[in-house]
Design an enzyme around this catalytic site. Structure first.
Site, PDB file in Angstrom:
ATOM      1  N   SER A  14       0.823  -0.049  -2.800  1.00 28.22           N
ATOM      2  CA  SER A  14       0.588  -0.450  -1.413  1.00 28.22           C
ATOM      3  C   SER A  14       1.104  -1.864  -1.208  1.00 28.22           C
ATOM      4  CB  SER A  14      -0.909  -0.409  -1.105  1.00 28.22           C
ATOM      5  OG  SER A  14      -1.162  -1.217   0.036  1.00 28.22           O
ATOM      6  N   HIS A  39       3.556   2.946  -0.375  1.00 26.24           N
ATOM      7  CA  HIS A  39       2.525   3.151   0.644  1.00 26.24           C
ATOM      8  C   HIS A  39       2.559   1.980   1.627  1.00 26.24           C
ATOM      9  CE1 HIS A  39      -1.464   4.728   1.921  1.00 26.24           C
ATOM     10  NE2 HIS A  39      -1.843   3.458   2.022  1.00 26.24           N
ATOM     11  N   ASP A  41       0.914   0.209   4.734  1.00 28.47           N
ATOM     12  CA  ASP A  41      -0.338   0.100   5.496  1.00 28.47           C
ATOM     13  C   ASP A  41      -0.087  -0.529   6.848  1.00 28.47           C
ATOM     14  OD1 ASP A  41      -2.489   1.168   3.839  1.00 28.47           O
ATOM     15  OD2 ASP A  41      -1.858  -0.365   2.414  1.00 28.47           O
ATOM     16  N   MET A  43      -1.674  -1.606  10.400  1.00 31.87           N
ATOM     17  CA  MET A  43      -2.983  -1.938  11.002  1.00 31.87           C
ATOM     18  C   MET A  43      -2.770  -2.607  12.353  1.00 31.87           C
ATOM     19  SD  MET A  43      -4.919  -3.493   7.701  1.00 31.87           S
ATOM     20  CE  MET A  43      -4.769  -2.732   6.075  1.00 31.87           C
ATOM     21  N   HIS A  72       0.534   4.831   6.356  1.00 30.79           N
ATOM     22  CA  HIS A  72      -0.900   5.027   6.569  1.00 30.79           C
ATOM     23  C   HIS A  72      -1.246   4.287   7.852  1.00 30.79           C
ATOM     24  CE1 HIS A  72      -5.248   3.985   4.996  1.00 30.79           C
ATOM     25  NE2 HIS A  72      -5.263   4.776   6.051  1.00 30.79           N
ATOM     26  N   MET A  74      -3.454   2.930  10.328  1.00 38.28           N
ATOM     27  CA  MET A  74      -4.826   2.512  10.658  1.00 38.28           C
ATOM     28  C   MET A  74      -4.773   1.921  12.059  1.00 38.28           C
ATOM     29  SD  MET A  74      -5.747   0.967   6.922  1.00 38.28           S
ATOM     30  CE  MET A  74      -4.033   0.901   6.454  1.00 38.28           C
ATOM     31  N   MET A 143     -10.150   7.793   1.619  1.00 40.70           N
ATOM     32  CA  MET A 143     -10.384   6.339   1.563  1.00 40.70           C
ATOM     33  C   MET A 143     -11.602   6.044   0.682  1.00 40.70           C
ATOM     34  SD  MET A 143      -7.967   4.960   3.255  1.00 40.70           S
ATOM     35  CE  MET A 143      -8.567   3.290   2.950  1.00 40.70           C
ATOM     36  N   PHE A 149      -8.453  -4.035   4.366  1.00 42.20           N
ATOM     37  CA  PHE A 149      -8.102  -5.123   3.447  1.00 42.20           C
ATOM     38  C   PHE A 149      -7.878  -4.587   2.032  1.00 42.20           C
ATOM     39  CE2 PHE A 149     -10.558  -6.880   6.885  1.00 42.20           C
ATOM     40  CZ  PHE A 149      -9.770  -7.961   7.282  1.00 42.20           C
ATOM     41  N   GLY A 151      -7.940  -5.267  -2.201  1.00 44.34           N
ATOM     42  CA  GLY A 151      -8.795  -5.962  -3.153  1.00 44.34           C
ATOM     43  C   GLY A 151     -10.281  -5.708  -2.994  1.00 44.34           C
ATOM     44  N   ASP A 178      -7.141   5.956  -1.907  1.00 42.88           N
ATOM     45  CA  ASP A 178      -6.730   4.618  -1.466  1.00 42.88           C
ATOM     46  C   ASP A 178      -7.935   3.687  -1.429  1.00 42.88           C
ATOM     47  OD1 ASP A 178      -5.458   2.472  -0.275  1.00 42.88           O
ATOM     48  OD2 ASP A 178      -4.975   3.523   1.597  1.00 42.88           O
TER      49      ASP A 178
HETATM   50  C1  DX5 Z   1      -6.830  -0.673   2.741  1.00 46.61           C
HETATM   51  C2  DX5 Z   1      -5.464  -0.072   2.575  1.00 46.61           C
HETATM   52  C3  DX5 Z   1      -5.086   0.095   1.172  1.00 46.61           C
HETATM   53  C4  DX5 Z   1      -5.061  -1.178   0.367  1.00 46.61           C
HETATM   54  C5  DX5 Z   1      -5.571  -0.846  -0.992  1.00 46.61           C
HETATM   55  O1  DX5 Z   1      -7.201  -0.609   4.058  1.00 46.61           O
HETATM   56  O2  DX5 Z   1      -5.383   1.194   3.204  1.00 46.61           O
HETATM   57  O3  DX5 Z   1      -3.860   0.810   1.029  1.00 46.61           O
HETATM   58  O4  DX5 Z   1      -3.812  -1.779   0.260  1.00 46.61           O
HETATM   59  O5  DX5 Z   1      -5.680  -2.019  -1.700  1.00 46.61           O
HETATM   60  P1  DX5 Z   1      -6.329  -2.088  -3.153  1.00 46.61           P
HETATM   61  O6  DX5 Z   1      -5.559  -1.155  -4.040  1.00 46.61           O
HETATM   62  O7  DX5 Z   1      -6.129  -3.525  -3.514  1.00 46.61           O
HETATM   63  O8  DX5 Z   1      -7.783  -1.695  -3.022  1.00 46.61           O
HETATM   64 ZN    ZN Z   2      -3.604   2.519   2.746  1.00 46.40          ZN
END
Ligand code: DX5
Ligand code: ZN
Length: 221
Positions: A14, A39, A41, A43, A72, A74, A143, A149, A151, A178
């Site tokens: 990601s 991937h 993301d 948002m 993805h 969001m 999810m 976010f 981490g 994810d």
């Molecule tokens: C969170 C994202 C993830 C994110 C995962 O909203 O959809 O794709 O980057 O990050 P890690 O692998 O650091 O949990």
């Molecule tokens: Zn994601």
């Protein structure tokens, strides 16, 4: 590019944890490490409390990479934007069940745009919400953190939904996970039936991306 046929475990880095100022280089690094999927993301600051990238950035990145672009979304109104993402060159479009009234129609629209379709659900959303549409999709994204976010801490209860989803979709749909995926958590979700592992911090948070990807792969075998 298309999602790889089922039957393999794929690691999907990601870019959320990558250096957005050097995005093409960051994607090149994970490409060298042998991943097939990246991937992306997306948002909107409305569905989730964070803002990332949209079609213009993805279209530019497309010129630098042949990886499968797994988007993805969001975002609160995916119906308004799926066409723009398809035109930007994404291969897979995953949308959230929480914001779409007619998910089957959305899947059909994504297919008409020439992309594969994914459905995803937040940790607190029950499997029942996606049971019907999941069979129409090429991918179901589970999810295991609240989206928004990188981490964050892996949520074991959300991961257990994979077992039920695998029973619903059978072997021919990818189940992607994810959030909070590391060598410690990857084998748990693979054991439940997932085959596509998104990892942000576990890869782009490490100096040696190849070693990080290898550690995830090794943990799953
Ligand atoms: C969170 C994202 C993830 C994110 C995962 O909203 O959809 O794709 O980057 O990050 P890690 O692998 O650091 O949990
Ligand atoms: Zn994601």
């Amino acid at each position: 590019m298309r999602l790889p046929p089922t039957g393999t475990i794929e690691i999907a880095p990601s870019i959320l944890s990558a250096d957005f100022g050097r995005l093409a280089d960051e994607v090149a690094q994970v490409t060298q490490a042998g991943v097939k999927i990246v991937h992306l993301d997306v948002m909107d600051g409305h569905f989730v409390p964070n803002i990332t990238i949209g079609p213009p950035v993805i279209a530019k990145l497309r010129k630098h990479s042949d990886l499968v672009f797994d988007s993805h979304l969001m975002i609160s109104e995916p119906d308004k934007y799926v066409e723009a993402f398809a035109q930007a060159g994404v291969d897979n479009i995953t949308f959230h069940i929480e914001v779409v009234d007619d998910p089957a129609a959305m899947v059909a629209r994504i297919h008409d745009l020439g992309c594969t379709a994914g459905i995803t659900l937040n940790p607190e959303t029950p499997v029942q919400a996606i049971a019907k549409v999941a069979r129409l999709c090429e991918m179901v994204l589970v999810m295991t953190v609240h989206p928004g976010f990188g981490g964050q801490q892996f949520m074991p209860d959300a991961a257990r939904k994979i077992v039920e989803i695998r029973e619903i979709v059978g072997p021919d749909v990818r189940i992607e996970v994810d959030g909070g995926i590391y060598p410690e958590t990857a084998p748990i979700v693979v054991g439940y039936g997932a085959d596509t592992l998104v990892a942000g911090n576990a890869i782009f948070g490490q100096d040696d991306r190849s070693a990080a990807i290898e550690a995830l792969r090794a943990a799953c075998t």
